[in-house]
Scaffold this active site. Structure first.
Site, short mmCIF file in Angstrom:
data_model
loop_
_atom_site.label_atom_id
_atom_site.label_comp_id
_atom_site.label_asym_id
_atom_site.label_seq_id
_atom_site.Cartn_x
_atom_site.Cartn_y
_atom_site.Cartn_z
CG HIS A 138 2.00 3.37 -9.53
ND1 HIS A 138 0.94 3.53 -10.08
CD2 HIS A 138 2.91 2.78 -9.14
CE1 HIS A 138 0.87 1.99 -10.02
NE2 HIS A 138 2.13 2.03 -9.50
CD GLU A 139 6.63 3.01 -8.72
OE1 GLU A 139 6.06 2.42 -6.77
OE2 GLU A 139 6.17 2.60 -8.83
CG HIS B 43 3.00 0.89 -4.79
ND1 HIS B 43 1.79 -0.20 -4.78
CD2 HIS B 43 3.59 1.46 -6.64
CE1 HIS B 43 1.64 -0.30 -6.26
NE2 HIS B 43 2.60 0.18 -6.74
CG HIS C 125 -0.64 -0.71 0.55
ND1 HIS C 125 -0.64 -1.44 -0.29
CD2 HIS C 125 -1.95 -1.50 1.65
CE1 HIS C 125 -2.46 -2.85 0.11
NE2 HIS C 125 -2.96 -2.15 0.49
#
Ligand SMILES: [Zn+2]
Length: 706
Positions: free
Chosen positions: A496-497, A500, A503
């Site tokens: 998940h991290e 990010h 991104h």
């Protein structure tokens, strides 16, 4: 006399110049204020000391003010470059200082840093208020906005102009003079009311306890829960008894495990009546006042409702879109929840009990049913999730999708010896960013997991500034001869991290305010949540989930059990959540200012959605802190919205192959590299070929059988 004045002038001149020398020396000695000659210009953590922060903040704010002054006092006619872009490029030094301080303070704090944080917070908020409330600055921004059609701006420039202009307008800058005072008064009242709401809720949460005197009323509870309750009792001077509170870590285990049904009911009712006890901590009048003031403010800014005002900045855009999402998920959730009611009732009947399932029974019987259906837990999975293997698997996924290569650099400065640093390279070997990964808990680190940046990607003077990204976790540490063994949840968190981080790393934007994760709240979790899908794909699990003793990949039957357990209780979870999202929207789409009867309003709202009596809305109005004392008004839906997006987007990969290059390229080019440079729905449609649908998310939760 003249001589005396001259002397004084001379002395003060000497003093000032002497002072200036000192200042200059201090500045040259302060690594936060000098150029960073490290590889890729990463922060020189080895040189930065706590005492450097405050002077650096002060100097950087001064510099930022001077930059703003230069924009305001420019003799040139306002245009995009000398006003909007100049504003975006201003404050570079302040951002640099603030990023280092904030990120280190979260991940490796000490009492001195905490003191600085308290000192700096009001300075910063006043500093930025002065910018956003600067009339002369707004006049220039408005002048540019007025002629925007004639300026031939790129889409990215249009987005930046809109963002800057909206920031001023939403702060009331465009209101007629006579309304500005009222506007400020409303904001002031709202901030006070939300503080009152929070204080009342805190008091109501703390004032209610369940005191147990007879040990037999503890039956069913795990030892650790009993011990915590004994500890709470001791703190309250009730040694030898057990105290349960309305705090979730006390309430949830109690209603999940306590056999005593009456006590479960007592504690649960205490929880759901908070702020609704007609005492001095009652929140009903505050709720009514808040929604009225928010409506008035929205109307002043030209919006029909508060929800219109909030959503205008989000991907969902309009209340209709949000209601559409809520209705479809609520409907699907209710069908499954009604079946869950039957299953739980059957269990109650089987145990020879003679009562109808009530909300305070749900957790207790769901837990029993879960044990019966899925005889496995986290601990069975842990041996398959060695931290280093999960990380290797994650890097392989990034390589297979985007051709990225991550190589460790042990020579770059770090803020703590546990931190690992990676160079992120494209397939052709060019470096596109730096990634820090900080895995283990320590006293100086706050809980949870997050991604931030020391430097965001942007373009300046024809060059590209590469991003320096940080990810922080609190994972299970290695012990003795055992490596760090993660739960599956922790493994998903790493994916998940990292999503990010992608991104931020793959961002390809010109302006810093639109770069990387600078996107609306209901869009920002798409890149992160979608990565969790790869973590759970059997093909990927087989690659990285290897038993730490035998090296064997995780067996198929365990993968199957993981998937099935993920479907358990989803009807309840969906209905409990979506009913709160609905209540949030109903409160913020009112169009009439009047005194609202909170209980009546709430009941009507839930009835409209055919809520079932066995489930209570996740937050009733009088303790819905997210929307009445937090920043989530008209935004509670966004958690579910993000899930819809990530499931629907991943479905594209499932349709074409989870490592399909064309799909990966489309995701990178339309989502990961674009930051906030275009409308999120437009970007999504460019990637997916259509707007998002809820089916994939429903299927994943087991709410859609086919
Ligand atoms: Zn996230």
């Amino acid at each position: 006399m003249t001589k005396l004045i001259l002397t004084i002038t001379l002395i003060s001149f000497l003093f000032i110049s002497c002072n200036r020398n000192n200042n200059e020396k201090q500045m040259n000695d302060n690594p936060l204020l000098t150029e960073w000659n490290t590889p890729y210009g990463v922060p020189p953590f080895n040189l930065i000391k706590t005492e450097h922060y405050l002077p650096a903040y002060n100097e950087a704010m001064k510099m930022h003010n001077a930059e703003i002054e230069a924009i305001v006092n420019s003799k040139e006619e306002p245009d995009f470059n000398n006003t909007i872009a100049a504003l975006d490029y201003s404050g570079e030094l302040l951002i640099r200082v603030d990023n280092v301080f904030e990120n280190v303070n979260e991940a490796n704090t000490n009492p001195e840093m905490q003191k600085i944080a308290k000192e700096v917070a009001p300075l910063l908020s006043a500093h930025y208020d002065n910018i956003w409330l600067n009339d002369k600055l707004f006049a220039r921004v408005k002048a540019v906005n007025d002629i925007k059609e004639a300026l031939n701006l790129t889409t990215e420039q249009q987005m930046l102009l809109k963002k800057v202009y909206d920031n001023f307008v939403r702060g009331g800058a465009n209101l007629p003079e006579d309304q500005k005072a009222e506007f400020r008064k409303i904001n002031e009242q709202l901030s006070l009311l939300s503080i009152n709401f929070g204080e009342n809720l805190l008091a109501e949460t703390n004032d209610f306890t369940l005191v147990i005197e007879d040990e037999k009323d503890l039956s069913g509870l795990p030892e650790s829960v009993k011990a915590a309750a004994a500890e709470t009792a001791k703190e309250q001077g009730l040694e030898g008894k057990w105290v349960f509170t309305l705090q979730k870590p006390s309430l949830i285990p109690f209603i999940t495990y306590a056999e005593n049904r009456e006590n479960r009911e007592y504690l649960f009712k205490g929880y759901i009546e908070r702020g609704n006890n007609n005492n001095e901590h009652d929140n009903k009048a505050i709720v009514s006042e808040i929604v009225n003031l928010r409506l008035r403010r929205a109307n002043m800014l030209g919006y029909d409702t508060h929800a219109d005002y909030v959503l205008d900045n989000n991907m969902a855009k309009t209340p209709d879109k949000v209601y559409g999402l809520i209705e479809s998920l609520m409907d699907a959730g209710l069908v499954v929840a009604k079946q869950e009611v039957k299953d739980l009732q059957a269990l109650i009947d089987k145990e020879g009990e003679n009562f109808k399932l009530e909300p305070w029974d749900w957790w207790y019987y769901a837990e029993k049913l879960k044990k019966e259906k899925y005889a496995f837990d986290d601990e069975t999975l842990r041996p398959y999730f060695v931290l280093e293997n999960v990380q290797k698997g994650l890097f392989t996924v990034a390589n297979k999708l985007y051709g990225l290569q991550l190589t460790e650099r042990t020579d770059l400065p770090v803020y703590h010896p546990d931190v690992k640093v990676y160079e992120v390279k494209e397939a052709d070997g060019s470096v596109i960013g730096i990634l820090y990964m900080d895995f283990f808990p320590r006293e100086s680190k706050r809980g949870g997991a997050w991604m931030t940046s020391f430097r965001k990607q942007y373009k300046k003077d024809g060059g590209n500034v590469i991003p320096v990204i940080q990810t922080v976790f609190n994972f299970t540490k290695p012990t003795g001869d055992k490596p760090s063994l993660l739960s599956f949840d922790e493994a998903s968190t790493m994916f998940h991290e990292f999503g990010h981080a992608l991104h931020g790393l793959l961002s390809n934007c010109t302006y810093i305010s639109l770069s990387g994760t600078a996107v609306p709240r209901d869009f920002v979790e798409l890149p992160s949540q979608i990565m969790e899908n790869w973590a759970a794909e059997p093909e990927v699990l087989k690659m990285y989930a290897l038993n730490y003793k035998t090296g064997e990949p995780i067996p198929d039957e365990l993968i199957e059990k993981m998937k099935n357990a993920g479907h358990f209780n989803q009807g309840f979870i969906t209905v409990e959540f979506m009913s709160a999202a609905l209540l949030d929207m109903d409160w913020h789409t009112i169009t009439e200012q009047k005194n609202y009867d909170v209980t009546e309003f709430e009941n009507a709202s839930l009835e409209k959605m055919h809520m079932i009596p066995e489930i209570v809305v996740r937050y009733r109005s009088t303790y819905f802190a997210h929307i009445f004392s937090g920043g989530y008004s008209s935004g509670y839906y966004s958690y579910a919205w993000a899930e819809v997006l990530d499931a629907d987007a991943f479905e594209a990969f499932k349709e074409n192959g989870i490592f399909d290059q064309a799909t990966a390229r489309a995701f990178r080019e339309n989502i990961l590299s674009m930051g906030g440079t275009d409308d999120p729905m437009k970007l999504y449609v460019q990637f997916r070929g259509r707007e998002p649908k809820t089916e994939a998310m429903l299927k994943r939760k087991g709410l859609l059988k086919n």
